[in-house]
Scaffold this active site. Sequence first.
Site: not given
Lengths: 404, 358
Positions: B84, B153
């Site tokens: 990322e 999540h």
Amino acid sequence: MSTAINGGRGSMMGGASGGTPPAGAGALLPSAEPVQLVGPDGQHVHDDRYPLPDGEQLLRAYGCLVAGRRINDQANALVRQGRMAVYPSSHGQEACQVAAALVLGDEDWLFPTYRDTVAVITKGVDPLQVLTLLRGDWHGGYDPHEHRVATQATPLATQLLHAVGVAHAAKLRGESTVVLAMCGDGATSEGDFHEALNFAAVFHVPVVFFIQNNEFAISVPLKNQTVAPSLAHKAIGYGMPGERVDGNDLAALLAVLGAAVNRARDGGGPSLIEAHTYRMQAHTNADDATRYRSADDVERWVPRDPILRMRTYLRALTLLGDVGERAFADEADAIATAIRKGLNTEVEVNPAELFEYVYTEKTTQLREQAQQLREELARDAAADAASVDSASDDVEHQGKGDQR
Amino acid sequence: MTQTTEAPAARLTHQPEAVAAPPARATATFAKALNAALADTMAADPGVLMFGEDVGRLGGVFRITDGLTARFGEERCFDTPLAEAGIMGMAVGMAMNGMKPVVEMQFDAFAYPAFEQIVSHVAKMPNRTKGAVRLPIVIRIPYAGGIGGVEHHCDSSEAYYAHTPGLTVLAPATVRDAYFMLREAIAFPDPVVFLEPKKLYWSKEEVDLAELRRTFEDGQAPRRIGRAVVARPGTDATLISYGPSVPTALAAAAAAEEEGRSIEVIDLRSIVPFDDETVCASVRRTGRAVVVAEAPGFASVASEIVARVQERCFHSLAAPVLRVTGFDIPYPSPKLEHFYLPSVGRILDAVDNLQWED
């Protein structure tokens, strides 16, 4: 066209996993010893792979080297005089600084770190603009687009990814731009170093990663960063070539970095160059290097000085004489004088600018805060004016003759 | 570059004509609206690139990038290595060199490796260079909970971004806003953190996406960045909310109406810049307010809203401004999340506590 992203080494979805390791993977390994073309004694060292740059090129680069040393000395002096907050000197590393800038064309980008002031100036940025950051006026002092030099990165290795992005965009547009991204030995431990090299290799973009291994990350020696055979050996892990070069040998640096830039421009993809050099001074003026290394350690590097050996070499070939030396010294003095004059001139900082560039269009909240600061300053100014008035009244009462 | 012709109109002509009833109104999901916004922007602007993890052939784990690689080619919508910070840092360089990158962080908590790039460069580069380098980057983040997701999540991470000067932080709550706000974000000159409430991905509205495209491209869509909206008018109290909590706030307002209370609901849409004007106008009218947000309440966007409202509307307030937020705990596992999330009941309890005189 679908292979463009992956450098033509396979389809986008196939990648390296689909095939066997390429024949000649060993060619990605660096040479056993750092490439050297001019030894510390000023003698040419023959190397089959890298021809010696021509005399004219070396002479011009030598001039930059002399200027680079002078810039470092001048900046250190200005910190001692309190004109700059801090200066991370590249004293001893000037050959790396100069070569990194000189191997690039106008269309190429340089991504420097905080220690690479000399490289930034060599690429054409006005020294006073470069030193704005360290003088404390603003976090950056030049427009990166003007000379294609990114801002000097303070967070380690983060700029390497920006370099990959600039190269990637250039490649997508079919431009021949090459990007040279600098970092130090300590930065190779950062995650962004890894991600940048991997992204550059996977997207096969024209970036030259240039590590100045000066043996210390502030106080921590290289052996505490890695046990890899060399930093250049890391390249093979990303599928790109690595090379080691004597970081105090201007000729070798020009040859090795120049070859890497040409390779990138010709579509050969990224490469990793490790220059072996030494930080002759402390990390910054605020650092005490005697706490972690001895004077003897530093002394051992004195005979390997990059200026000394290039001077010996050029003088022996009579490319450089007293007149030439004088001319280079004068040029360096002129730069130093301009820096000294510029930094001794007080620059007004403008508090209104604090709010000006956070967003393209100021938010309501920033407009309110800017107004608040304006009012505060106006109040202070009014109070100051009032106190000056009353002070001058006092002076007048004390007697008029004393002021002159 | 491979291009498949996309001709929904042509497909419609092949529909059997034996539909006697008036033509059904077109509907679209939140996810499809985002997908259309990306496709329409990429069609309109060749500088727009979309990249991230699994956004290519797969079309993203939530299918927001579905079909983009097929339509625009691998140069413009592509998968990156799984990193990322790498995605974010490369986007910075691309933006420096003339592109408009849209990146997807696969899930809220998976954006954290990119945090240094976001905070130290994406947010600060324009200021550092006095505007010489602008970074028109959109960071798309599927965000927040309510979908039974496992750990990492379901984070509501908006406060991290909202606390960082230089970032614009958006959170749409309707299908229409999803489309218009994503297009506006990509056209915006500054970096935008675009928070997509995961639990709303499958929500549907009667909208015609082609009509939205025409409206946007004709310049007829009113600006949404920095503009909150009254999602439901009311007179007795104001619920201030954004993103995933807006539907919950609306449901609470509907339930309150049955109890005889008229509740106004404000959908912020834009967390940064914050629309003080719309929020305060509502609270001054109603005199009572509850902030509803899913993130843990301590040092949160909800805290900021309460502070701002009390500073600006103190003399109009009949009661302290209350908050209904998540607890100050890590986001719970699926079987426990309903204890955590702001609910209609909890919002109604808060409304009941607004010191009513009757």
